[in-house]
Design an enzyme around this catalytic site. Structure first.
Site, PDB file in Angstrom:
ATOM      1  N   LYS A  63      54.086 -25.264  43.743  1.00 22.07           N
ATOM      2  CA  LYS A  63      54.548 -26.539  43.172  1.00 22.07           C
ATOM      3  C   LYS A  63      55.724 -26.303  42.227  1.00 22.07           C
ATOM      4  O   LYS A  63      56.739 -26.991  42.296  1.00 22.07           O
ATOM      5  CB  LYS A  63      53.417 -27.214  42.380  1.00 22.07           C
ATOM      6  CG  LYS A  63      52.256 -27.661  43.233  1.00 22.07           C
ATOM      7  CD  LYS A  63      51.203 -28.360  42.401  1.00 22.07           C
ATOM      8  CE  LYS A  63      50.546 -27.457  41.374  1.00 22.07           C
ATOM      9  NZ  LYS A  63      49.845 -26.290  41.941  1.00 22.07           N
ATOM     10  N   THR A  64      55.567 -25.319  41.352  1.00 22.58           N
ATOM     11  CA  THR A  64      56.642 -25.034  40.408  1.00 22.58           C
ATOM     12  C   THR A  64      57.877 -24.567  41.176  1.00 22.58           C
ATOM     13  O   THR A  64      59.008 -24.943  40.861  1.00 22.58           O
ATOM     14  CB  THR A  64      56.180 -23.959  39.392  1.00 22.58           C
ATOM     15  OG1 THR A  64      54.993 -24.443  38.753  1.00 22.58           O
ATOM     16  CG2 THR A  64      57.213 -23.688  38.354  1.00 22.58           C
ATOM     17  N   ASP A 254      56.710 -31.121  35.835  1.00 21.43           N
ATOM     18  CA  ASP A 254      55.722 -30.125  36.298  1.00 21.43           C
ATOM     19  C   ASP A 254      54.412 -30.337  35.531  1.00 21.43           C
ATOM     20  O   ASP A 254      54.407 -30.913  34.441  1.00 21.43           O
ATOM     21  CB  ASP A 254      56.241 -28.705  36.020  1.00 21.43           C
ATOM     22  CG  ASP A 254      55.482 -27.639  36.829  1.00 21.43           C
ATOM     23  OD1 ASP A 254      54.671 -28.008  37.699  1.00 21.43           O
ATOM     24  OD2 ASP A 254      55.705 -26.434  36.592  1.00 21.43           O
ATOM     25  N   GLU A 255      53.307 -29.859  36.078  1.00 21.56           N
ATOM     26  CA  GLU A 255      51.987 -29.940  35.422  1.00 21.56           C
ATOM     27  C   GLU A 255      51.679 -31.379  35.008  1.00 21.56           C
ATOM     28  O   GLU A 255      51.183 -31.639  33.900  1.00 21.56           O
ATOM     29  CB  GLU A 255      51.930 -29.021  34.185  1.00 21.56           C
ATOM     30  CG  GLU A 255      52.272 -27.568  34.455  1.00 21.56           C
ATOM     31  CD  GLU A 255      51.089 -26.727  34.915  1.00 21.56           C
ATOM     32  OE1 GLU A 255      49.996 -27.284  35.103  1.00 21.56           O
ATOM     33  OE2 GLU A 255      51.286 -25.519  35.126  1.00 21.56           O
ATOM     34  N   GLN A 285      43.402 -29.034  38.129  1.00 15.85           N
ATOM     35  CA  GLN A 285      43.733 -28.174  36.992  1.00 15.85           C
ATOM     36  C   GLN A 285      43.977 -28.970  35.716  1.00 15.85           C
ATOM     37  O   GLN A 285      44.646 -28.495  34.806  1.00 15.85           O
ATOM     38  CB  GLN A 285      44.965 -27.337  37.305  1.00 15.85           C
ATOM     39  CG  GLN A 285      44.737 -26.331  38.409  1.00 15.85           C
ATOM     40  CD  GLN A 285      45.960 -25.445  38.604  1.00 15.85           C
ATOM     41  OE1 GLN A 285      46.291 -24.619  37.765  1.00 15.85           O
ATOM     42  NE2 GLN A 285      46.642 -25.625  39.712  1.00 15.85           N
ATOM     43  N   ARG A 629      44.298 -17.782  38.788  1.00 10.07           N
ATOM     44  CA  ARG A 629      45.374 -16.980  38.196  1.00 10.07           C
ATOM     45  C   ARG A 629      45.480 -15.635  38.911  1.00 10.07           C
ATOM     46  O   ARG A 629      46.435 -14.898  38.738  1.00 10.07           O
ATOM     47  CB  ARG A 629      45.128 -16.693  36.696  1.00 10.07           C
ATOM     48  CG  ARG A 629      45.049 -17.862  35.751  1.00 10.07           C
ATOM     49  CD  ARG A 629      46.194 -18.808  35.890  1.00 10.07           C
ATOM     50  NE  ARG A 629      45.849 -19.899  36.786  1.00 10.07           N
ATOM     51  CZ  ARG A 629      46.752 -20.587  37.482  1.00 10.07           C
ATOM     52  NH1 ARG A 629      48.022 -20.315  37.399  1.00 10.07           N
ATOM     53  NH2 ARG A 629      46.382 -21.557  38.295  1.00 10.07           N
TER      54      ARG A 629
END
Ligand code: ATP
Ligand code: MG
Length: 686
Positions: A63-64, A254-255, A285, A629
């Site tokens: 995504k980033t 983002d996020e 998340q 992660r």
């Protein structure tokens, strides 16, 4: 030639003719092959026409990466850099993203408006402060400045005396901030988080109003103002709003799952004219609701923005299939989510996820430290390893063990354990009890009492030293003259010290800590710190650590040695360090090897979340963040027993999140202590 290439140099003087000149490739960077560097799903999102878009996809799916390539693509289409706004959550993430854009498009990256919500709010407010009652060149207060300003309001209002229990500045700052970020009134926040201050609601609200006035007078904004005053500016000054709405043709976030209502409204407003807002995130998340983030922002995005395109990316590039299966299983228990089906692209890994039960928290630390050493010997860089945990205090045993063994580590979850104010405060009592000549410890303690500042503590020190020299013992301190408003607390203080060293001899260190908490420090923390619960947990952990020692001197020397090593940063020169991080700070990052520790019910999920199903779902998302992660190898660990001085050793139940994972996805490890070596025959006594 470094600056450019001349072409078609004219041979004759032609008045009015123009010279053409081309910059070399360095200015635009190498041409990007978007189709080759992105998968079809990412490519479609990156090259989509202007319009609202939601990219919702699981962890590690790029995504980033999609957002950074989107910026590069827009620039390649000739969109001016300054009409692109790129927002994200933390400074570190913002820096990394802009860096990635610069790598792709070296010349144009700089003009892009990129940063955290707060930094962009600041940039906008700078030009228009007068519109909202501030002046040019306002200052930004950090949290400490904010607390100082609230304290002076309290002092002016006669609310700072500790004779009555009124929340201290730190607690008030926390209440005000939560109120702004969630858009909830103070009453609601007291009801949910600070029930013991409910009777003071009216006065707290009055202080809030006075604090607002004080900020304007001082021409200073706090951190939350950078968000809420920007919104206020847009709501009250249409021309300013129109200016920025015109400027930003493309807004990217983002996020997005961790935005709060204020942030979501800000970007909606900014995007109102051009209607091109691209947000990326993963509802699974969303882990910041405790700070006001609202997961509905992402879940309802398509409803709020009619015609928004929704892109899903279903390939995970980060993790090996074994880790990904574990992550997919971990999040299954949550009902409230966008269904996603993540597939791994990487090859299987020879080491399966490990499930490791240890006898005690000390053995857990020993296991992690030993395994880190072995991995390092096998060629894994320390930078490629992370130890992740739910709460900062869970890292204490690991910090101790790593320090003992000389394993370099960096800590992103907060101050090193022994540098924290509450640890030092309580240790000061122990130090002084054992060594009544310790002036520093004495002054630290008495400054915790109401009405005692530097001057009084100096005077009290002289008198105390004299009284103790006369053999009066700690009870002798009761006779000293102290300011009227300190009298009650002083009496309690003297009694507490006397209790630490009864006639039969000093208490063992674990009991001393317990006694200081009970008699004085627990109440002090409640009023002084917003993060009371976490600090209380820290001190319980400290008491547990102390229980290993019979003698307080021995305990204090260990503490001093460990603290001293760390303060000087024994590992400053090392470039390779293991990361110790809270799960919240680990968002968006990746490591080859991840240890997820303290997977015991009440620790993770945290005890406070156990009562509410919504809170448990958030904890489960945090668990998912932790597993995702990891690129290659993961260790899930928990101790069976928590050694806990004075509070009874607690048996731990494995985390309910572990029970939700199919056993086939993990390999249980049996860890045993070394067997004592058999004594030699001649030494057998009979
Ligand atoms: P998170 O949810 O944790 O924030 P994310 O979805 O933002 O993750 P990224 O950090 O962008 O994922 O990507 C995860 C890893 O996968 C990175 O190392 C990234 O470079 C790599 N990656 C993503 N897409 C591709 C691709 N198409 N080809 C090669 N590598 C990729
Ligand atoms: Mg990301």
């Amino acid at each position: 030639m470094t600056t450019g290439t001349k072409s078609d140099v004219p041979t004759q003087d032609h008045a009015g003719s123009r010279r053409s000149y081309t910059l070399d490739a360095r200015a635009t960077g190498p041409k990007i092959d978007f189709a080759a560097e992105l998968n079809p799903e990412q490519h479609e999102a990156v090259t989509s026409p202007p319009g609202h878009a939601l990219v919702i996809a699981g962890a590690g799916s790029g995504k980033t990466r999609t957002l950074t390539y989107r910026v590069a693509w827009l620039l390649a289409q000739g969109v001016p850099a300054r009409s692109i706004l790129l927002l994200t959550f933390t400074n570190k993430a913002a820096r990394e993203m802009l860096e990635r854009v610069r790598t792709l498009v070296p010349s144009a990256g700089d003009g892009v408006w990129g940063g955290t919500f707060h930094s962009i709010g600041n940039r906008i407010l700078r030009g228009h402060a007068d519109r909202i009652g501030f002046r040019d060149k306002f200052t930004i207060m950090d949290r400490e400045d904010e607390e100082d300003l609230i304290s002076s309001v309290l002092a002016r209002e006669g609310l700072s005396s500790s004779e009555r229990r009124f929340p201290k500045a730190e607690v008030l700052a926390d209440i005000f901030s939560f109120s702004i970020n969630t858009g909830s009134p103070v009453r609601k926040i007291l009801g949910e988080k600070y029930r013991y201050f409910i009777p003071l609601e009216m006065e707290i609200e009055r202080v809030q109003g006075l604090y607002e006035i004080a900020k304007k007078k001082a021409n200073a904004m706090d951190f939350d103002d950078l968000l809420c005053k920007t919104l206020e500016l847009f709501l009250t000054s249409e021309d300013v709003a129109a200016h920025y709405q015109n400027q930003f043709r493309h807004i990217l976030v983002d996020e997005y799952q961790d935005t709060n209502s204020l942030q979501a409204e800000l970007v909606d407003r900014l995007a109102a004219k051009h209607g091109s807002l691209m947000v990326v995130g993963d509802d699974a998340q969303s882990i910041y609701s405790w700070r006001g983030a609202n997961c509905e922002n992402i879940l309802k995005f398509p409803e709020r923005h009619a015609g928004a395109k929704v892109y899903k990316i279903e390939t995970n590039y980060r993790s090996v299939p074994e880790v990904l299966s574990l992550a997919n299983a971990a999040i299954l228990g949550n009902e409230n989510q966008f269904p996603k089906n993540l597939a791994a692209i990487r090859d299987p890994h020879p080491v399966r996820p490990a499930l490791v039960c240890l006898a005690t928290n000390f053995e857990q630390a020993a296991f992690v430290a030993q395994r880190v050493g072995e991995l390092h010997d096998e060629g894994v860089g320390l930078n490629e390893i992370a130890v992740l945990y739910r709460a900062h205090y869970h890292s204490m045993d690991i910090q101790l063990e790593f320090t003992r063994r000389g394993i370099p580590f960096s800590l992103t979850s907060g101050l090193r354990f022994f540098e924290q104010a509450h640890i030092k405060d309580v240790s000061a009592f122990l130090k002084f009890a054992m060594n009544p000549a310790d002036e520093v410890a004495f002054k630290r303690m008495v400054r915790l009492l109401p009405g005692i500042g530097d001057k009084t503590s100096e005077r009290l020190w002289t008198q105390t030293a004299a009284a103790l020299a006369g053999g009066a013992g700690f009870a002798g301190l009761l006779g000293l003259k102290v300011p009227a408003k300190s009298a009650k607390a002083w009496e309690q203080f003297a009694h507490t010290l006397a209790d630490l060293v009864p006639e039969a001899g000093p208490l063992p260190p674990g009991r001393m800590i317990e006694c200081v908490l009970f008699a004085f420090y627990d109440d002090y923390m409640k009023a002084k710190f917003a993060s009371y619960d976490a600090r209380r947990d820290d001190l319980t952990t400290l008491a547990g650590f102390a229980a290993q020692f019979d003698e307080t001197e021995e305990f204090l020397s260990q503490l001093a040695l460990l603290g001293g090593l760390e303060t000087a940063d024994a590992f400053a020169g090392e470039t390779e360090k293991v990361t110790l991080s809270s799960l919240h700070q680990a968002k968006g990052l990746e490591w080859r090897v991840v240890f997820l520790i303290w997977l015991a019910d009440g620790m993770f999920p945290s005890a406070r979340s156990l009562e509410s199903p919504a809170a448990i779902e958030e904890e489960r998302r945090l668990f998912y963040v932790g597993i995702t992660r990891c690129m290659d190898e993961i260790y899930l660990t928990y101790p069976e027993l928590r050694l806990n001085a004075g509070y009874g050793d607690n048996f731990q139940r494995p985390s309910r999140f572990l029970a939700e994972l199919p056993e086939t996805l993990m390999e249980p490890w049996d860890v045993s202590l070394p067997k004592p070596s058999a004594p030699d025959d001649d030494e057998v006594p009979f």
